[in-house]
Write a protein that holds these residues in place. Sequence first.
Motif, mmCIF file in Angstrom:
data_model
loop_
_atom_site.group_PDB
_atom_site.id
_atom_site.type_symbol
_atom_site.label_atom_id
_atom_site.label_comp_id
_atom_site.label_asym_id
_atom_site.label_seq_id
_atom_site.Cartn_x
_atom_site.Cartn_y
_atom_site.Cartn_z
ATOM 1 N N SER A 43 -6.711 6.877 -2.785
ATOM 2 C CA SER A 43 -6.475 8.336 -3.109
ATOM 3 C C SER A 43 -5.068 8.536 -2.690
ATOM 4 O O SER A 43 -4.396 8.065 -1.842
ATOM 5 N N LYS A 44 -4.453 9.705 -3.376
ATOM 6 C CA LYS A 44 -3.053 10.285 -3.045
ATOM 7 C C LYS A 44 -3.092 10.485 -1.762
ATOM 8 O O LYS A 44 -1.945 10.340 -0.985
ATOM 9 N N GLU A 45 -4.168 11.478 -1.156
ATOM 10 C CA GLU A 45 -4.226 11.846 0.057
ATOM 11 C C GLU A 45 -4.189 10.719 1.397
ATOM 12 O O GLU A 45 -3.339 10.792 2.269
ATOM 13 N N LEU A 46 -4.784 9.595 1.039
ATOM 14 C CA LEU A 46 -4.969 8.566 1.855
ATOM 15 C C LEU A 46 -3.484 7.887 2.061
ATOM 16 O O LEU A 46 -3.031 7.639 2.924
ATOM 17 N N ALA A 47 -2.914 7.704 0.721
ATOM 18 C CA ALA A 47 -1.512 7.285 0.596
ATOM 19 C C ALA A 47 -0.411 7.773 1.502
ATOM 20 O O ALA A 47 0.348 7.487 2.207
ATOM 21 N N GLU A 48 -0.472 9.324 1.242
ATOM 22 C CA GLU A 48 0.294 10.011 1.932
ATOM 23 C C GLU A 48 0.226 10.140 3.455
ATOM 24 O O GLU A 48 1.137 10.279 4.046
ATOM 25 N N GLU A 49 -1.054 10.366 3.831
ATOM 26 C CA GLU A 49 -1.428 10.275 5.243
ATOM 27 C C GLU A 49 -0.893 8.745 5.901
ATOM 28 O O GLU A 49 -0.160 8.712 7.004
ATOM 29 N N HIS A 50 -1.053 7.672 5.275
ATOM 30 C CA HIS A 50 -0.773 6.356 5.686
ATOM 31 C C HIS A 50 0.514 6.192 5.811
ATOM 32 O O HIS A 50 1.097 5.811 6.792
ATOM 33 N N TYR A 51 1.568 6.841 4.997
ATOM 34 C CA TYR A 51 2.885 6.710 4.743
ATOM 35 C C TYR A 51 3.539 7.548 5.288
ATOM 36 O O TYR A 51 4.660 8.361 5.088
ATOM 37 N N ASP A 62 7.506 7.773 -5.295
ATOM 38 C CA ASP A 62 7.459 6.471 -5.795
ATOM 39 C C ASP A 62 6.463 5.354 -5.145
ATOM 40 O O ASP A 62 5.675 4.586 -5.641
ATOM 41 N N LEU A 63 6.673 5.502 -3.672
ATOM 42 C CA LEU A 63 5.902 4.964 -2.827
ATOM 43 C C LEU A 63 4.621 5.140 -2.877
ATOM 44 O O LEU A 63 3.434 4.185 -2.989
ATOM 45 N N VAL A 64 3.931 6.466 -3.181
ATOM 46 C CA VAL A 64 2.927 7.022 -3.170
ATOM 47 C C VAL A 64 2.315 6.324 -4.642
ATOM 48 O O VAL A 64 0.899 6.074 -4.701
ATOM 49 N N SER A 65 3.017 6.707 -5.628
ATOM 50 C CA SER A 65 2.531 6.190 -6.999
ATOM 51 C C SER A 65 2.060 4.652 -6.770
ATOM 52 O O SER A 65 1.158 4.240 -7.563
ATOM 53 N N TYR A 66 3.140 4.021 -6.280
ATOM 54 C CA TYR A 66 2.987 2.422 -6.336
ATOM 55 C C TYR A 66 1.587 2.121 -5.425
ATOM 56 O O TYR A 66 0.727 1.258 -6.217
ATOM 57 N N THR A 68 -1.216 3.810 -4.919
ATOM 58 C CA THR A 68 -2.271 4.403 -5.627
ATOM 59 C C THR A 68 -2.691 3.912 -7.157
ATOM 60 O O THR A 68 -3.507 4.015 -7.658
ATOM 61 N N ARG A 69 -1.546 2.944 -7.668
ATOM 62 C CA ARG A 69 -1.738 2.500 -8.849
ATOM 63 C C ARG A 69 -2.782 1.603 -9.180
ATOM 64 O O ARG A 69 -3.268 1.519 -10.368
ATOM 65 N N SER A 70 -3.292 0.759 -8.317
ATOM 66 C CA SER A 70 -4.479 -0.140 -8.485
ATOM 67 C C SER A 70 -4.991 -0.361 -7.083
ATOM 68 O O SER A 70 -4.407 -0.078 -6.146
ATOM 69 N N ASP A 71 -6.062 -1.260 -7.052
ATOM 70 C CA ASP A 71 -6.805 -1.404 -5.561
ATOM 71 C C ASP A 71 -5.900 -2.003 -4.558
ATOM 72 O O ASP A 71 -4.931 -2.783 -4.878
ATOM 73 N N VAL A 72 -6.193 -1.710 -3.357
ATOM 74 C CA VAL A 72 -5.675 -2.421 -2.142
ATOM 75 C C VAL A 72 -6.748 -3.183 -1.544
ATOM 76 O O VAL A 72 -7.924 -2.693 -1.402
ATOM 77 N N LYS A 130 -8.034 3.728 12.440
ATOM 78 C CA LYS A 130 -8.950 4.752 12.191
ATOM 79 C C LYS A 130 -9.007 5.257 10.912
ATOM 80 O O LYS A 130 -10.011 5.485 10.250
ATOM 81 N N LEU A 131 -7.676 5.397 10.142
ATOM 82 C CA LEU A 131 -7.462 6.043 9.006
ATOM 83 C C LEU A 131 -8.361 5.058 8.026
ATOM 84 O O LEU A 131 -8.790 5.834 6.868
ATOM 85 N N TRP A 132 -8.178 3.843 7.964
ATOM 86 C CA TRP A 132 -8.814 3.105 6.867
ATOM 87 C C TRP A 132 -9.904 2.531 6.861
ATOM 88 O O TRP A 132 -10.646 2.269 5.965
ATOM 89 N N PHE A 133 -10.603 2.561 8.163
ATOM 90 C CA PHE A 133 -11.924 2.297 8.570
ATOM 91 C C PHE A 133 -12.934 3.347 9.248
ATOM 92 O O PHE A 133 -13.330 3.117 10.337
ATOM 93 N N LYS A 134 -12.823 4.499 8.761
ATOM 94 C CA LYS A 134 -13.470 5.643 9.252
ATOM 95 C C LYS A 134 -14.968 5.552 8.999
ATOM 96 O O LYS A 134 -15.387 4.989 8.168
#
Length: 134
Positions: A43-51, A62-66, A68-72, A130-134
């Motif tokens: 999600s945009k929220e997760l990408a923004e929190e991560h970065y 541009d970093l957030v768009s990239y 979130t553009r497909s799966d990670v 914690k952020l990615w595996f809560k």
Amino acid sequence: MIIEKSLVLIKPDAVERNIVGKIISIYESNGLTILKMKKIAVSKELAEEHYKEHVGKPFFNDLVSYTTRSDVIAIIFEGTNAISKIRTINGSRDPKTASIGTIRNLFAINGRENSVHASDSKSSAEREIKLWFK
Ligand code: CDP
Ligand code: MG
């Protein structure tokens, strides 16, 4: 010599090109063990929190768009000196300057679409796990 955990993301450009297995095999050959792994639509929220350390920089949107553009693929790796070891295996941010044989040298498209993320310190590893595996 200390056993550490670190958070790795295999980023959209690499997942899109089906090179996830090649990338994971490089970490495993360097003695790193997968503790947890999942494929996630970011999600945009997760990408923004991560970065969040990069909020306000010219490349942030541009970093957030990239991101979130497909799966990670998110992975917790464990191993001796895992945090610095993985940063070395990944190479520097831009493939033009990344050392020969690093993941970014081998696979990155450019300084944004650079195939992998890894935690850069003990505190960021704890936060990101914690952020990615809560
Ligand atoms: O990923 P790493 O910690 O090596 O680099 P960073 O400087 O913390 O930047 C985080 C990510 O933002 C990079 O991996 C790039 O994907 C992106 N970035 C960008 O798109 N343009 C920049 N000028 C700098 C970073
Ligand atoms: Mg960074």
